[in-house]
Structure formats: structure tokens, C-alpha cells
Design a protein around this motif. Structure first.
Motif, PDB file in Angstrom:
ATOM      1  N   PHE A   9      11.371  33.456  -4.381  1.00 36.71           N
ATOM      2  CA  PHE A   9      11.298  32.178  -3.685  1.00 36.71           C
ATOM      3  C   PHE A   9       9.892  31.911  -3.177  1.00 36.71           C
ATOM      4  O   PHE A   9       9.278  32.767  -2.541  1.00 36.71           O
ATOM      5  CB  PHE A   9      12.244  32.169  -2.482  1.00 36.71           C
ATOM      6  CG  PHE A   9      13.600  31.619  -2.761  1.00 36.71           C
ATOM      7  CD1 PHE A   9      13.846  30.263  -2.683  1.00 36.71           C
ATOM      8  CD2 PHE A   9      14.644  32.464  -3.100  1.00 36.71           C
ATOM      9  CE1 PHE A   9      15.105  29.754  -2.914  1.00 36.71           C
ATOM     10  CE2 PHE A   9      15.906  31.972  -3.336  1.00 36.71           C
ATOM     11  CZ  PHE A   9      16.144  30.614  -3.250  1.00 36.71           C
ATOM     12  N   HIS A  10       9.409  30.713  -3.383  1.00 38.84           N
ATOM     13  CA  HIS A  10       8.251  30.202  -2.660  1.00 38.84           C
ATOM     14  C   HIS A  10       8.788  29.262  -1.583  1.00 38.84           C
ATOM     15  O   HIS A  10       9.862  28.674  -1.743  1.00 38.84           O
ATOM     16  CB  HIS A  10       7.302  29.464  -3.598  1.00 38.84           C
ATOM     17  CG  HIS A  10       6.713  30.362  -4.653  1.00 38.84           C
ATOM     18  ND1 HIS A  10       5.747  31.309  -4.387  1.00 38.84           N
ATOM     19  CD2 HIS A  10       6.997  30.465  -5.981  1.00 38.84           C
ATOM     20  CE1 HIS A  10       5.447  31.958  -5.497  1.00 38.84           C
ATOM     21  NE2 HIS A  10       6.191  31.471  -6.482  1.00 38.84           N
ATOM     22  N   THR A  11       8.053  29.137  -0.504  1.00 36.58           N
ATOM     23  CA  THR A  11       8.546  28.337   0.610  1.00 36.58           C
ATOM     24  C   THR A  11       8.899  26.922   0.176  1.00 36.58           C
ATOM     25  O   THR A  11       9.911  26.357   0.615  1.00 36.58           O
ATOM     26  CB  THR A  11       7.504  28.304   1.748  1.00 36.58           C
ATOM     27  OG1 THR A  11       7.211  29.649   2.142  1.00 36.58           O
ATOM     28  CG2 THR A  11       8.038  27.538   2.952  1.00 36.58           C
ATOM     29  N   GLU A  12       8.104  26.345  -0.740  1.00 38.01           N
ATOM     30  CA  GLU A  12       8.375  24.978  -1.182  1.00 38.01           C
ATOM     31  C   GLU A  12       9.665  24.871  -1.992  1.00 38.01           C
ATOM     32  O   GLU A  12      10.252  23.798  -2.115  1.00 38.01           O
ATOM     33  CB  GLU A  12       7.197  24.423  -1.988  1.00 38.01           C
ATOM     34  CG  GLU A  12       6.822  25.214  -3.231  1.00 38.01           C
ATOM     35  CD  GLU A  12       5.761  26.271  -2.957  1.00 38.01           C
ATOM     36  OE1 GLU A  12       5.076  26.654  -3.927  1.00 38.01           O
ATOM     37  OE2 GLU A  12       5.616  26.687  -1.792  1.00 38.01           O
ATOM     38  N   ASP A  13      10.133  26.005  -2.554  1.00 37.03           N
ATOM     39  CA  ASP A  13      11.393  25.984  -3.309  1.00 37.03           C
ATOM     40  C   ASP A  13      12.596  25.681  -2.427  1.00 37.03           C
ATOM     41  O   ASP A  13      13.626  25.197  -2.916  1.00 37.03           O
ATOM     42  CB  ASP A  13      11.629  27.326  -4.014  1.00 37.03           C
ATOM     43  CG  ASP A  13      10.690  27.551  -5.185  1.00 37.03           C
ATOM     44  OD1 ASP A  13      10.403  26.564  -5.901  1.00 37.03           O
ATOM     45  OD2 ASP A  13      10.262  28.701  -5.389  1.00 37.03           O
ATOM     46  N   LEU A  14      12.485  25.983  -1.136  1.00 34.39           N
ATOM     47  CA  LEU A  14      13.614  25.782  -0.238  1.00 34.39           C
ATOM     48  C   LEU A  14      14.012  24.314  -0.131  1.00 34.39           C
ATOM     49  O   LEU A  14      15.149  23.997   0.223  1.00 34.39           O
ATOM     50  CB  LEU A  14      13.286  26.329   1.152  1.00 34.39           C
ATOM     51  CG  LEU A  14      12.999  27.832   1.234  1.00 34.39           C
ATOM     52  CD1 LEU A  14      12.619  28.209   2.660  1.00 34.39           C
ATOM     53  CD2 LEU A  14      14.208  28.640   0.775  1.00 34.39           C
ATOM     54  N   LYS A  15      13.097  23.405  -0.433  1.00 36.10           N
ATOM     55  CA  LYS A  15      13.413  21.977  -0.374  1.00 36.10           C
ATOM     56  C   LYS A  15      14.231  21.523  -1.572  1.00 36.10           C
ATOM     57  O   LYS A  15      14.933  20.511  -1.507  1.00 36.10           O
ATOM     58  CB  LYS A  15      12.114  21.157  -0.295  1.00 36.10           C
ATOM     59  CG  LYS A  15      11.273  21.406   0.951  1.00 36.10           C
ATOM     60  CD  LYS A  15      10.035  20.538   0.967  1.00 36.10           C
ATOM     61  CE  LYS A  15       9.104  20.895  -0.194  1.00 36.10           C
ATOM     62  NZ  LYS A  15       7.844  20.093  -0.161  1.00 36.10           N
ATOM     63  N   ASP A  16      14.126  22.261  -2.674  1.00 39.35           N
ATOM     64  CA  ASP A  16      14.733  21.807  -3.927  1.00 39.35           C
ATOM     65  C   ASP A  16      15.872  22.685  -4.419  1.00 39.35           C
ATOM     66  O   ASP A  16      16.564  22.329  -5.372  1.00 39.35           O
ATOM     67  CB  ASP A  16      13.659  21.738  -5.018  1.00 39.35           C
ATOM     68  CG  ASP A  16      12.605  20.694  -4.713  1.00 39.35           C
ATOM     69  OD1 ASP A  16      12.915  19.493  -4.836  1.00 39.35           O
ATOM     70  OD2 ASP A  16      11.473  21.074  -4.345  1.00 39.35           O
ATOM     71  N   ALA A  17      16.069  23.842  -3.783  1.00 35.78           N
ATOM     72  CA  ALA A  17      17.130  24.757  -4.199  1.00 35.78           C
ATOM     73  C   ALA A  17      18.374  24.550  -3.337  1.00 35.78           C
ATOM     74  O   ALA A  17      18.322  23.942  -2.272  1.00 35.78           O
ATOM     75  CB  ALA A  17      16.653  26.199  -4.099  1.00 35.78           C
ATOM     76  N   CYS A  18      19.493  25.073  -3.809  1.00 34.15           N
ATOM     77  CA  CYS A  18      20.756  24.952  -3.090  1.00 34.15           C
ATOM     78  C   CYS A  18      21.581  26.210  -3.332  1.00 34.15           C
ATOM     79  O   CYS A  18      21.797  26.607  -4.481  1.00 34.15           O
ATOM     80  CB  CYS A  18      21.515  23.718  -3.580  1.00 34.15           C
ATOM     81  SG  CYS A  18      23.186  23.553  -2.927  1.00 34.15           S
ATOM     82  N   VAL A  19      22.005  26.867  -2.260  1.00 33.35           N
ATOM     83  CA  VAL A  19      22.876  28.033  -2.375  1.00 33.35           C
ATOM     84  C   VAL A  19      24.324  27.547  -2.376  1.00 33.35           C
ATOM     85  O   VAL A  19      24.779  26.928  -1.410  1.00 33.35           O
ATOM     86  CB  VAL A  19      22.650  29.016  -1.207  1.00 33.35           C
ATOM     87  CG1 VAL A  19      23.718  30.109  -1.229  1.00 33.35           C
ATOM     88  CG2 VAL A  19      21.258  29.629  -1.295  1.00 33.35           C
ATOM     89  N   GLU A  20      25.023  27.801  -3.479  1.00 35.99           N
ATOM     90  CA  GLU A  20      26.421  27.393  -3.606  1.00 35.99           C
ATOM     91  C   GLU A  20      27.320  28.620  -3.493  1.00 35.99           C
ATOM     92  O   GLU A  20      27.210  29.553  -4.282  1.00 35.99           O
ATOM     93  CB  GLU A  20      26.665  26.698  -4.941  1.00 35.99           C
ATOM     94  CG  GLU A  20      28.110  26.248  -5.109  1.00 35.99           C
ATOM     95  CD  GLU A  20      28.361  25.590  -6.460  1.00 35.99           C
ATOM     96  OE1 GLU A  20      28.393  24.349  -6.512  1.00 35.99           O
ATOM     97  OE2 GLU A  20      28.501  26.331  -7.460  1.00 35.99           O
ATOM     98  N   LEU A  21      28.193  28.607  -2.486  1.00 35.25           N
ATOM     99  CA  LEU A  21      29.161  29.686  -2.278  1.00 35.25           C
ATOM    100  C   LEU A  21      30.564  29.105  -2.459  1.00 35.25           C
ATOM    101  O   LEU A  21      30.934  28.153  -1.758  1.00 35.25           O
ATOM    102  CB  LEU A  21      29.018  30.267  -0.872  1.00 35.25           C
ATOM    103  CG  LEU A  21      27.703  31.014  -0.585  1.00 35.25           C
ATOM    104  CD1 LEU A  21      27.454  31.110   0.909  1.00 35.25           C
ATOM    105  CD2 LEU A  21      27.728  32.397  -1.208  1.00 35.25           C
ATOM    106  N   THR A  22      31.323  29.654  -3.399  1.00 36.23           N
ATOM    107  CA  THR A  22      32.672  29.154  -3.660  1.00 36.23           C
ATOM    108  C   THR A  22      33.679  30.289  -3.541  1.00 36.23           C
ATOM    109  O   THR A  22      33.391  31.422  -3.922  1.00 36.23           O
ATOM    110  CB  THR A  22      32.772  28.520  -5.057  1.00 36.23           C
ATOM    111  OG1 THR A  22      32.273  29.433  -6.042  1.00 36.23           O
ATOM    112  CG2 THR A  22      31.972  27.227  -5.117  1.00 36.23           C
ATOM    113  N   VAL A  23      34.851  29.966  -3.014  1.00 38.64           N
ATOM    114  CA  VAL A  23      35.921  30.952  -2.828  1.00 38.64           C
ATOM    115  C   VAL A  23      37.006  30.682  -3.867  1.00 38.64           C
ATOM    116  O   VAL A  23      37.392  29.529  -4.087  1.00 38.64           O
ATOM    117  CB  VAL A  23      36.511  30.884  -1.408  1.00 38.64           C
ATOM    118  CG1 VAL A  23      37.515  32.013  -1.197  1.00 38.64           C
ATOM    119  CG2 VAL A  23      35.403  30.952  -0.363  1.00 38.64           C
TER     120      VAL A  23
END
Length: 347
Positions: free
Chosen positions: A272-286
Motif C-alpha cells: 500500500f502507498h498512502t494515496e492508495d487508501l483513497k481508491d481502494a476498498c476492503v470488502e468483508l463478506t460473511v
């Protein structure tokens, strides 16, 4: 403090013209296929007519075939949708609640140009009787529009736990306006207890870590949908979107027969680069684990919810206000665990 730890590199080609999510892994494809069927009961409602009229139906359970049957007979005095032509093209739709995704919808044929349609059709669900008794039947009537702009004409909701199963006769029921809980999207699927942390590059010493890391600690989930009398056999899947490759995919172990499973599972994504945090999304599904197929129970998406990823419009960048606030707090507090309780939802 967790029983398992996984470390995965967050490495993907940033899209130029098309999103990289175009090529799904097999697991991600299953998420997408379910997502389309977990829409609100009222997702297609474009009409503004008032509910009126009655519907005649009967309920039965076939013990031999383990099948729930809804015998839809007819409707009377439905609302007129097209006032200029004085017509409605009605059909009947059913869901088993609260988990619309698991059992899916059933619907009758469309009857043209009538407010008194006759169906005489049986809508069938393969389901164990004990599981059926913790469901509610939502039966609604709709006007079918050729362009998909369907109009809601009325509904009835029945708690199957209190239903008189000796009553197999056809009976008339008044159609009611949509329920407030369904209109407001109240669809309780449970709550996930988790912590997240962002470790910027070099923040722990020279070149340590060499690239940024996102740590995800899935602790437990409360109040999952009980799909069978013994509970539910659940596990959690994780992706960092837009990367849907096998490198991005991680999952917890399966916790059996428990609607309040404790996972205590930590995942670390590097690259991860800090700027990636604006464009990434952590998806957690049950998911509920079964031999033939897994069933979607609910999920969360952690990101900024802007609808955009690297300048491209994507439907998965749809985080709720709670999820966005959780992600923003992580971004503003480097190297600190951020704890949260987030409600599971239909993705």
C-alpha cells in the motif's frame, strides 16, 4: 492476539480505461451473482398508486417433498396504474424473509389489462419445515412495465411461526401499503466486531515496512441469520478491491453451528502507498458454508465511498457513512488500531 495471520501483497495494475475488476476470480463472481438478488423488496418500484384490493391464496407444506407451497389464486379490485388506458398488468411476487438472498423470489405470470387477474399458480420453495417456521412470507402484487418501471400495488406479510398449518383453504386477504421497515431498508443481518490499522512505509524504522500495510483483525460477528435449527456454519471472505485476484482473496476458518461466531483472524495486506487508501476498498463478506454452495449472509465495504476508484466509476465504492468514518479514522491515525462495530448489509 489472533489464532491466524495472513499477509498478502496489495499489487494490481491501476486501471487506465477500464476497471481491473472486469476479470473476477471465481469467488468474486459468486459475490456479484448474489448481489443482484439481495436488492430491496421494493427496488423496482416506480409507481405512486395507493394499495387497494384483495388477494386470494393458500399456504401448505408438503412433508413428503419438504416443500413450502404458496397457491396464488386471484386478485380483485387492484389499483389502476395507467389511468389513461384504465389498465394494470399485474403479477404476484413472494419472498421468504429475512434472508431474501438465500431462498430467492418467486413470481407468477403477468396478466394483461386487468384489475381482477386469475392466476391459479403454485409458487414452491424447497425448505425444511423447522427453518420455514423462523421465516416470514412477504407476498406483494406489482404492475409489470415493459421498460422495467414496475409499480407496487400492495402486499401482505405473514409470520409463518404463528400460521395455522391445518388451514389449507383459499382465503381472501386485503392488500396493504408497503411496510415501514422495508421502505426504510431495515434488514438486520448481524454486526461485525473488527479493528483495522494502517502502517505507512518506513514508519517503524528505516525501510520498515518497505511498503504500507493495512491490518484487518476480524474479531467476531453477532446475531447472524439462523438458516437452520442448529444455527449457521459461517466464515468471512476478504478482498481489497479493485484487486480480485487470488492473491487478494483471504478467508477465515468455518465456525459451525453458531450465530455469534468468534473468528479472531488477522489479515495483513502490504504494497500500500498512502494515496492508495483513497481508491481502494476492503470488502468483508460473511457466508454460510454448505457442501454444494455457500450462501451470502451480509457484508461491509470499508473505503471512502466516493463511487470512484482511480478515476473510474465503480459500483463497489459504496461505503455507508459508518464505514466511511471508520476508514477515515484509520487514515488519520497511522499505526493505531481502530476498533468498530459495523452492521452487515446487502452488498
Amino acid at each position: 492476539e489472533s489464532d491466524t495471520a495472513s499477509e498478502i501483497s496489495f499489487q494490481f495494475n491501476k486501471p487506465k480505461k477500464t476497471p481491473s475488476i472486469g476479470s473476477h476470480s471465481s469467488d468474486m463472481a459468486s459475490v456479484s451473482s448474489v448481489s443482484g438478488s439481495v436488492l430491496s423488496v421494493y427496488s423496482g418500484d416506480f409507481g405512486s398508486v395507493d394499495a387497494q384490493g384483495t388477494v386470494e391464496f393458500a399456504l401448505d407444506y408438503d412433508e413428503k417433498n419438504r416443500e413450502f407451497q404458496v397457491h396464488v389464486s386471484q386478485c380483485r379490485d387492484l389499483a389502476v396504474v395507467d389511468e389513461k388506458k384504465g389498465r394494470s398488468d399485474p403479477y404476484v411476487k413472494t419472498y421468504l424473509l429475512p434472508d431474501k438472498a438465500r431462498m430467492g423470489k418467486r413470481k407468477t405470470s403477468v396478466k394483461k389489462r386487468t384489475v381482477n387477474p386469475i392466476y391459479n399458480e403454485v409458487l414452491r420453495y424447497k425448505i425444511e419445515k423447522m427453518v420455514l417456521l423462523i421465516q416470514k412470507l412477504n407476498l406483494s402484487v406489482w404492475h409489470n412495465d415493459p421498460l422495467g418501471r414496475n409499480s407496487f400495488l400492495g402486499e401482505i406479510e405473514i409470520d409463518l411461526a404463528s400460521w395455522d398449518w391445518s388451514n389449507r383453504k383459499l382465503n381472501w386477504y386485503p392488500l396493504k401499503p408497503r411496510s415501514l421497515s422495508a421502505v426504510n431498508g431495515v434488514d438486520h443481518r448481524g454486526v461485525m466486531n473488527l479493528s483495522i490499522k494502517y502502517v505507512p512505509p518506513g514508519s517503524l524504522g528505516p525501510k520498515n515496512p518497505s511498503s504500507g500495510e493495512v491490518h484487518i483483525w476480524v474479531k467476531d460477528v453477532k446475531d447472524l441469520l439462523q438458516l437452520r435449527p442448529s444455527g449457521v456454519d459461517s466464515f468471512v471472505k476478504c478482498y481489497v478491491l479493485p484487486d480480485t485476484s487470488k492473491k487478494s482473496y483471504q478467508k477465515t476458518r468455518v465456525i459451525k453451528r453458531d450465530t455469534n461466531p468468534v473468528f479472531n483472524h488477522t489479515i495483513v495486506y502490504d504494497g500500500f502507498h498512502t494515496e492508495d487508501l483513497k481508491d481502494a476498498c476492503v470488502e468483508l463478506t460473511v457466508w454460510d458454508h454448505e457442501k454444494l454452495t455457500n450462501h451470502f449472509l451480509g457484508g461491509i465495504r470499508l473505503g471512502l465511498g466516493t463511487g470512484l476508484s482511480y478515476g473510474i466509476s465503480v459500483d463497489w465504492m459504496d461505503s455507508t457513512q459508518e464505514e466511511v468514518a471508520f476508514w477515515q479514522e484509520m487514515m488519520s491515525a497511522a499505526n493505531e488500531w481502530i476498533e468498530g462495530l459495523l452492521p452487515l448489509r446487502s452488498l
